[in-house]
Design a protein around this motif. Structure first.
Motif, short mmCIF file in Angstrom:
data_model
loop_
_atom_site.label_atom_id
_atom_site.label_comp_id
_atom_site.label_asym_id
_atom_site.label_seq_id
_atom_site.Cartn_x
_atom_site.Cartn_y
_atom_site.Cartn_z
N TYR A 96 24.27 16.81 -5.71
CA TYR A 96 23.15 16.40 -6.55
C TYR A 96 22.28 15.36 -5.86
N TYR A 97 22.90 14.34 -5.28
CA TYR A 97 22.15 13.28 -4.62
C TYR A 97 21.54 13.76 -3.30
N ILE A 98 22.24 14.63 -2.59
CA ILE A 98 21.70 15.19 -1.35
C ILE A 98 20.45 16.01 -1.67
N SER A 99 20.50 16.80 -2.71
CA SER A 99 19.35 17.61 -3.10
C SER A 99 18.17 16.74 -3.51
N LEU A 154 12.89 14.46 -2.43
CA LEU A 154 12.01 13.31 -2.22
C LEU A 154 11.20 13.49 -0.94
N LEU A 155 11.85 13.93 0.13
CA LEU A 155 11.14 14.14 1.40
C LEU A 155 10.08 15.23 1.26
N GLU A 156 10.35 16.23 0.43
CA GLU A 156 9.37 17.28 0.21
C GLU A 156 8.13 16.77 -0.52
N ASN A 157 8.27 15.65 -1.21
CA ASN A 157 7.17 15.10 -1.99
C ASN A 157 6.49 13.91 -1.32
N LEU A 158 6.92 13.59 -0.11
CA LEU A 158 6.27 12.53 0.66
C LEU A 158 5.37 13.16 1.72
N PRO A 159 4.24 12.53 2.04
CA PRO A 159 3.36 13.09 3.07
C PRO A 159 3.99 13.02 4.46
N THR A 197 14.62 4.52 3.74
CA THR A 197 15.68 3.82 3.02
C THR A 197 16.15 4.61 1.80
N VAL A 198 15.25 4.93 0.90
CA VAL A 198 15.65 5.57 -0.35
C VAL A 198 16.20 6.97 -0.10
N ALA A 199 15.46 7.81 0.62
CA ALA A 199 15.93 9.17 0.90
C ALA A 199 17.24 9.14 1.69
N LEU A 200 17.33 8.23 2.65
CA LEU A 200 18.54 8.12 3.46
C LEU A 200 19.75 7.77 2.61
N GLY A 241 0.82 -1.20 0.00
CA GLY A 241 0.00 0.00 0.00
C GLY A 241 0.85 1.25 0.00
N ASP A 242 0.22 2.39 -0.27
CA ASP A 242 0.95 3.66 -0.34
C ASP A 242 1.65 4.00 0.96
N GLY A 243 0.99 3.73 2.09
CA GLY A 243 1.59 4.06 3.37
C GLY A 243 2.89 3.30 3.61
N SER A 244 2.90 2.02 3.28
CA SER A 244 4.10 1.20 3.45
C SER A 244 5.21 1.66 2.52
N VAL A 245 4.83 2.00 1.29
CA VAL A 245 5.83 2.47 0.32
C VAL A 245 6.44 3.79 0.79
N ASP A 246 5.60 4.69 1.32
CA ASP A 246 6.11 5.97 1.80
C ASP A 246 7.16 5.78 2.89
#
Length: 428
Positions: free
Chosen positions: A363-366, A371-376, A347-350, A336-341
């Motif tokens: 570039y990768y830090i930005s 990504l965090l700005e686009n997650l709820p 993991t991914v943002a980290l 589900g979306d919640g688990s993916v978020d």
């Protein structure tokens, strides 16, 4: 007045004291050009200050104490690091200060130069009867720009702390980024409840072994469920029997030792979050994606990040099962979306941030912060309490920063080191 030395540091740093007719305790005229750079390490409190005493301009260090006698109490008398102190700033000048070479250190006493209004604000902020955070009565009055700038800084601090854990694991894995990502991803697939057994399963089953069987989904599933300790005992259904047979062969081939099955927890979990379902999803992801971190480093759109996890399809067996040999009503077992978020956040943002930091590529830090700005925003008690105080929280960028603010600043009443606390103290 009741305050800590940190308050005097704050007063000196921002020059929030009465500066009219400023003089040393010996009556020499004093002018401050620069308070210096605040030093959080050993040595004098402020470096590279510039002041004028009488007709002479001095450049050097400034030391701050509640009482002048604290110089001796703190062991500075015979410490060469303090020999070039150009000014001793104290609240109370109880003793004259001389260095071992006989030089008298100029002293500024602040006892009658701190406004009662500023002190009352500080005392209410730090020593008041708060239930959640020290500034709970004023945080909603802080302007958006100040809040955003401070939260950005605090979020970066949080990511840097978490990146230290990635760097430590990377060292243990001899610099193998893919293996390290695989282990962190596995732990986060278990969320908080089953993070440990998931991590142990991944560490007991190196990616190299999975890569050798990447073209056979049944073998990947057998390896993952087997190493997790779920293929012991007797089964009735055809699917677990096949997995058991495959694992028996693979276990001998690769000399594998499964983790203890009792480590896994089912109690108080929704069936959708049972470890068997999470393992099935993890296995499906491994089957679908080789060199997952490499793919993530190439992705630019949030939608594509999400697709890595939402598009995986577990084995059909799990459509009407939550456990082996226990049939249930048919339902989708895809993520589900919640688990993916949660996986994208933890993991991914980290790893985007950690990879960028390790390779000095902004570039990768930005991309991590984007990504965090686009997650709820996350939903938990701490975030709910901030919302109740009038703080606007829409994204994971903001919720992660506020978690760090609460845990690293508010809990320790570090209001004087906090941009929000500083702003509240300066408000009229």
């Amino acid at each position: 007045m009741l305050f800590t030395e940190d308050f005097l540091h704050y007063i000196w740093k921002f020059r929030l004291f009465e500066r009219e007719n400023l003089q040393t305790v010996d009556g020499e005229e004093l002018e401050i050009f620069s308070a210096g750079l605040h030093n959080s390490d050993s040595g004098p409190d402020f470096h590279n200050a510039r002041i004028r005493i009488g007709e002479t301009v001095w450049a050097g260090n400034v030391e701050v104490h509640l009482s002048a006698s604290d110089w001796q109490k703190h062991g500075h008398t015979h410490d060469g690091a303090y020999d070039n102190v150009i000014l001793h700033v104290v609240y109370r000048n109880d003793v004259p200060l001389f260095l071992p070479n006989g030089r008298k250190v100029p002293t500024l006493e602040l006892q009658n130069r701190i406004s009662e209004e500023l002190y009352n604000k500080y005392h209410k902020l730090v020593f008041g009867n708060q239930t959640f955070i020290p500034c709970e009565a004023g945080i909603a009055t802080v302007d958006g720009l100040t809040m955003q700038n401070w939260l950005t800084r605090v979020l970066v601090e949080r990511m840097e702390k978490r990146s230290a854990n990635v760097a430590a694991a990377l060292a243990l894995n001899k610099g193998d980024w893919e293996e390290t990502f695989y282990q962190f991803l596995a732990a986060n697939f278990g969320f908080k409840v089953n993070a440990l057994p998931f991590e142990l399963t991944a560490k007991s089953l190196p990616q190299l072994i999975l890569a050798k069987n990447k073209n056979n989904a049944m073998q990947i599933e057998a390896l993952i469920f087997g190493q997790a300790g779920f293929l012991e005992g007797e089964f009735k259904d055809e699917y677990p029997l096949k997995l058991q047979k495959e694992y028996g062969y693979l276990r001998k081939k690769y000399n594998l030792k499964p983790v203890e099955n009792h480590l896994w927890k089912f109690m108080r979990l929704r069936p959708q979050n049972f470890p068997t379902i999470r393992l099935a999803q993890f296995a499906a992801l491994i089957v679908q994606s080789n060199h997952l971190l490499s793919k993530i480093l190439e992705i630019k759109e949030v939608k594509a990040f999400r697709g890595l996890f939402t598009e995986i399809k577990v084995n059909d067996y799990w459509e009407d099962h939550y456990r082996f040999d226990v049939q249930s009503k048919p339902s989708s077992k895809n993520m589900g979306d919640g688990s993916v978020d949660i996986l994208l956040l933890n993991t991914v943002a980290l790893f985007l941030f950690s990879y960028g930091k390790q390779h000095q590529q902004q570039y990768y830090i930005s991309r991590s912060l984007k990504l965090l700005e686009n997650l709820p925003a996350e939903k938990n008690n701490i975030i709910a309490d901030f919302v109740n105080l009038g703080v606007k929280i829409d994204t994971a960028f903001e919720s992660q920063a506020l978690l760090e603010l609460k845990n690293s600043y508010c809990n320790y009443k570090k209001c004087l080191q906090c941009g929000v606390g500083n702003k509240i103290l300066k408000l009229a």
